[in-house]
Enzyme design. Structure first.
Site, PDB file in Angstrom:
ATOM      1  N   ASN A  56     -10.928 -15.264  -7.653  1.00 43.07           N
ATOM      2  CA  ASN A  56     -11.900 -14.708  -6.701  1.00 43.07           C
ATOM      3  C   ASN A  56     -11.963 -13.180  -6.699  1.00 43.07           C
ATOM      4  OD1 ASN A  56      -9.542 -14.138  -5.326  1.00 43.07           O
ATOM      5  ND2 ASN A  56      -9.959 -15.533  -3.618  1.00 43.07           N
ATOM      6  N   HIS A  60      -8.819  -8.782  -3.592  1.00 39.95           N
ATOM      7  CA  HIS A  60      -8.077  -9.006  -2.346  1.00 39.95           C
ATOM      8  C   HIS A  60      -8.469  -7.915  -1.368  1.00 39.95           C
ATOM      9  CE1 HIS A  60      -4.785  -9.332   0.560  1.00 39.95           C
ATOM     10  NE2 HIS A  60      -4.673  -8.018   0.437  1.00 39.95           N
ATOM     11  N   PHE A  88       0.560 -24.090  -4.098  1.00 43.32           N
ATOM     12  CA  PHE A  88      -0.173 -23.344  -5.123  1.00 43.32           C
ATOM     13  C   PHE A  88       0.450 -21.987  -5.439  1.00 43.32           C
ATOM     14  CE2 PHE A  88      -2.186 -22.399  -0.997  1.00 43.32           C
ATOM     15  CZ  PHE A  88      -2.100 -21.016  -0.962  1.00 43.32           C
ATOM     16  N   GLU A 103       0.535  -3.751   3.922  1.00 42.85           N
ATOM     17  CA  GLU A 103       0.239  -3.807   2.497  1.00 42.85           C
ATOM     18  C   GLU A 103       0.154  -2.421   1.866  1.00 42.85           C
ATOM     19  OE1 GLU A 103      -2.277  -8.006   2.770  1.00 42.85           O
ATOM     20  OE2 GLU A 103      -3.327  -6.132   2.308  1.00 42.85           O
ATOM     21  N   ARG A 147     -13.825  -6.676   4.605  1.00 43.52           N
ATOM     22  CA  ARG A 147     -13.712  -8.130   4.544  1.00 43.52           C
ATOM     23  C   ARG A 147     -15.090  -8.778   4.417  1.00 43.52           C
ATOM     24  NH1 ARG A 147      -9.182 -11.098   3.650  1.00 43.52           N
ATOM     25  NH2 ARG A 147      -9.872 -12.700   5.115  1.00 43.52           N
ATOM     26  N   ARG A 155     -17.443 -11.427  -3.929  1.00 46.92           N
ATOM     27  CA  ARG A 155     -17.138 -12.768  -4.440  1.00 46.92           C
ATOM     28  C   ARG A 155     -18.403 -13.604  -4.616  1.00 46.92           C
ATOM     29  NH1 ARG A 155     -12.106 -13.215  -0.249  1.00 46.92           N
ATOM     30  NH2 ARG A 155     -10.472 -12.403  -1.612  1.00 46.92           N
ATOM     31  N   THR A 171     -13.109 -16.263   1.080  1.00 45.85           N
ATOM     32  CA  THR A 171     -12.062 -16.500   0.087  1.00 45.85           C
ATOM     33  C   THR A 171     -12.531 -17.454  -1.006  1.00 45.85           C
ATOM     34  OG1 THR A 171     -10.359 -16.133   1.757  1.00 45.85           O
ATOM     35  CG2 THR A 171      -9.685 -17.262  -0.251  1.00 45.85           C
ATOM     36  N   LYS A 216      -8.235  -7.994  -8.739  1.00 47.00           N
ATOM     37  CA  LYS A 216      -7.266  -8.889  -9.365  1.00 47.00           C
ATOM     38  C   LYS A 216      -7.468  -8.923 -10.886  1.00 47.00           C
ATOM     39  CE  LYS A 216      -6.957 -11.708  -5.180  1.00 47.00           C
ATOM     40  NZ  LYS A 216      -7.117 -13.054  -4.579  1.00 47.00           N
ATOM     41  N   TYR A 254       2.629 -11.633  -0.737  1.00 43.46           N
ATOM     42  CA  TYR A 254       2.217 -12.993  -0.358  1.00 43.46           C
ATOM     43  C   TYR A 254       3.349 -13.743   0.339  1.00 43.46           C
ATOM     44  CZ  TYR A 254      -1.919 -12.455  -3.369  1.00 43.46           C
ATOM     45  OH  TYR A 254      -3.105 -12.042  -3.929  1.00 43.46           O
TER      46      TYR A 254
END
Length: 204
Positions: free
Chosen positions: A167, A170, A112, A181, A140, A157, A146, A64, A104
């Site tokens: 964070n 993704h 948010f 995706e 993951r 993270r 998260t 990100k 998303y």
């Protein structure tokens, strides 16, 4: 190839250099060794792809804007490479709001969402596709919870982030999600199918 085979072919190579002027002599030298060894060498050089199920599974990982701004891209890529996964797609882009709304789609009604949209369009994103056995779940785990406050040390993270709003990465949360995706972020021609030379030692 075992030690005996390596010694045999080293000897062939050494002696073959002395007979470069004569193909007949070279063939004669090779004929002195058992055909099973020669066949084994040919088979090793043309080994078919691994038969381990699920080795072609793919997932999407995105660094990100905060991860890119903090120059973490290289360290993040290194973690997945060291784990043994194969990189088959990579691009850097400034993400559009339209693409993010599709990515998303399940969050668009969340309160948010506007701040998420602002965050994800605040700078470039580096997006990747990784391939390997059980890669979705493994990535993951490597990425971590998260909420970085709950992420284990050693995860991306857990090591690089302190707040859920920033964070760093993704990671696709399921095989179905990964497929959706990947199709969203990459065209088929953007993904490379290439043979990874170490897969034999990694998976078999």
């Amino acid at each position: 190839m075992d030690l005996l085979q390596r010694c045999v072919f080293k000897r062939i190579f050494q002696h073959g250099q002395c007979y470069l002027g004569s193909q007949d002599a070279t063939r004669s030298l090779a004929s002195r060794f058992p055909s099973a060894l020669l066949d084994g060498h040919r088979a090793a050089g043309h080994r078919s792809k691994s038969s381990v199920p699920g080795i072609g599974e793919r997932t999407l990982i995105a660094v990100k804007p905060d991860g890119v701004q903090r120059r973490l891209v290289g360290q993040i890529i290194q973690r997945f490479e060291q784990r043994g996964f194969k990189l088959v797609g990579l691009k850097m882009l400034q993400v559009s709001e339209d693409l993010l709304s599709q990515h998303y789609c399940e969050l668009r009604k969340k309160p948010f969402y506007p701040s998420l949209l602002h965050y994800m369009t605040s700078g470039p994103v580096v997006v990747m596709v990784w391939e390997g056995h059980n890669v979705v779940q493994s990535c993951r785990v490597m990425v971590g919870h998260t909420n970085p406050a709950q992420a284990q040390a050693g995860t991306v993270r857990g090591d690089f982030s302190v707040h859920v709003s920033r964070n760093v990465v993704h990671a696709s949360d399921s095989l179905e999600g990964a497929q959706r995706e990947i199709q969203l972020w990459f065209q088929g021609k953007d993904l490379l199918n290439w043979d990874c030379c170490h897969h034999t030692s990694t998976y078999e």
